[in-house]
Design a protein around this motif. Structure first.
Motif, PDB file in Angstrom:
ATOM      1  N   THR A   8       1.294   4.593  -3.494  1.00 58.15           N
ATOM      2  CA  THR A   8       1.787   5.510  -2.469  1.00 58.15           C
ATOM      3  C   THR A   8       1.421   6.939  -2.829  1.00 58.15           C
ATOM      4  OG1 THR A   8       3.645   4.027  -2.047  1.00 58.15           O
ATOM      5  CG2 THR A   8       3.869   6.292  -1.264  1.00 58.15           C
ATOM      6  N   ASP A  11      -0.443  13.074   1.367  1.00 55.00           N
ATOM      7  CA  ASP A  11      -1.610  13.931   1.534  1.00 55.00           C
ATOM      8  C   ASP A  11      -1.134  15.357   1.803  1.00 55.00           C
ATOM      9  OD1 ASP A  11      -3.924  15.289   2.342  1.00 55.00           O
ATOM     10  OD2 ASP A  11      -4.813  13.441   3.109  1.00 55.00           O
ATOM     11  N   THR A 152      -4.925  -0.744   3.865  1.00 56.49           N
ATOM     12  CA  THR A 152      -4.517   0.654   3.795  1.00 56.49           C
ATOM     13  C   THR A 152      -3.579   0.899   4.966  1.00 56.49           C
ATOM     14  OG1 THR A 152      -6.674   1.272   2.875  1.00 56.49           O
ATOM     15  CG2 THR A 152      -5.313   3.055   3.742  1.00 56.49           C
ATOM     16  N   PHE A 154      -1.016   4.097   6.860  1.00 57.68           N
ATOM     17  CA  PHE A 154      -0.650   5.507   6.917  1.00 57.68           C
ATOM     18  C   PHE A 154       0.650   5.649   7.690  1.00 57.68           C
ATOM     19  CE2 PHE A 154      -5.227   5.358   6.580  1.00 57.68           C
ATOM     20  CZ  PHE A 154      -5.496   6.287   5.590  1.00 57.68           C
ATOM     21  N   GLN A 164       2.238  13.100   5.782  1.00 55.87           N
ATOM     22  CA  GLN A 164       1.344  11.937   5.906  1.00 55.87           C
ATOM     23  C   GLN A 164       1.341  11.176   4.598  1.00 55.87           C
ATOM     24  OE1 GLN A 164      -2.710  12.409   7.459  1.00 55.87           O
ATOM     25  NE2 GLN A 164      -3.353  10.955   5.903  1.00 55.87           N
ATOM     26  N   THR A 165       1.908   9.968   4.640  1.00 55.49           N
ATOM     27  CA  THR A 165       1.932   9.090   3.484  1.00 55.49           C
ATOM     28  C   THR A 165       0.817   8.063   3.615  1.00 55.49           C
ATOM     29  OG1 THR A 165       4.329   9.349   3.238  1.00 55.49           O
ATOM     30  CG2 THR A 165       3.328   7.429   2.180  1.00 55.49           C
ATOM     31  N   ARG A 166       0.150   7.783   2.519  1.00 56.12           N
ATOM     32  CA  ARG A 166      -0.877   6.732   2.473  1.00 56.12           C
ATOM     33  C   ARG A 166      -0.421   5.657   1.500  1.00 56.12           C
ATOM     34  NH1 ARG A 166      -7.329   7.053   1.252  1.00 56.12           N
ATOM     35  NH2 ARG A 166      -7.558   4.846   0.807  1.00 56.12           N
ATOM     36  N   TRP A 167      -0.494   4.409   1.960  1.00 55.86           N
ATOM     37  CA  TRP A 167      -0.202   3.264   1.114  1.00 55.86           C
ATOM     38  C   TRP A 167      -1.495   2.488   0.921  1.00 55.86           C
ATOM     39  CZ3 TRP A 167       3.021   4.187   5.442  1.00 55.86           C
ATOM     40  CH2 TRP A 167       4.265   4.710   5.116  1.00 55.86           C
ATOM     41  N   GLN A 168      -1.883   2.292  -0.328  1.00 55.85           N
ATOM     42  CA  GLN A 168      -3.111   1.556  -0.645  1.00 55.85           C
ATOM     43  C   GLN A 168      -2.735   0.240  -1.323  1.00 55.85           C
ATOM     44  OE1 GLN A 168      -6.350   2.789   0.081  1.00 55.85           O
ATOM     45  NE2 GLN A 168      -6.810   0.648  -0.291  1.00 55.85           N
TER      46      GLN A 168
END
Length: 171
Positions: A8, A11, A152, A154, A164-168
């Motif tokens: 997590t 950005d 992925t 968002f 803006q959260t990004r989960w990879q």
């Protein structure tokens, strides 16, 4: 299938200074409760195709269904890469989610029965499906069922604070 815990990140280019990354479990709750999603696929000649649909979260993935001859089913024959989105149609409040992944056909009858039960639990008895022949059955003909495990994702928090959260996911 067990839930995969993603990496997590927040950005900072698209987030307020006071924003913090959102927890994936909160995103899953939003995915479970959303009523309408937008599916983006790619036509054989490369043009995009976007359509609204209903879907259910089950065992770590979003599941949707489509008739064999529908445009989205035809697109998925050649290219299984998809984007599913859901959220709030407002600028300064709410939350939007974007899920990127591969749409994989579900044909196992036990899994199909479990997914069919989730549809009824979420959308009511009008969405009851019979299972057979590697999919759902309806009066309109065979229905294909697909699973999208996030690769992925968002999350877009709107309002105070924007974030803006990004989960990879590694699979």
């Amino acid at each position: 299938m067990p839930e995969i815990e993603p990496g997590t990140t927040l950005d900072p280019r698209y987030s307020d200074d006071k924003a913090t990354p959102d927890d994936w479990s909160k995103a899953v709750e939003r995915l479970k409760s959303a009523e309408v999603y937008w599916l983006s696929t790619v036509r054989p000649e490369g043009r995009p195709h976007v359509t609204p649909l209903i879907a259910v979260w089950h065992e770590g993935g979003l599941h949707f269904c489509t008739g064999v001859e529908e445009r989205k089913a035809k697109n998925l024959r050649d290219n299984q890469e998809v984007v599913l989105t859901t959220g709030d149609n407002a600028l300064n409040e709410g939350y939007d989610l974007v899920i990127e992944g591969e749409a994989v056909r579900v044909t196992d009858e036990a899994r199909l029965r479990a997914i069919a039960a989730v549809y009824v639990d979420k959308y009511g008895p009008d969405w009851q499906f019979e299972v057979g022949d590697g999919g759902f059955r309806s009066t309109g003909g065979p229905v294909l069922v697909f699973r999208v495990s996030p690769r992925t994702a968002f999350g877009f928090a709107k309002g105070d604070p924007f974030g803006q959260t990004r989960w990879q996911f590694t699979q």
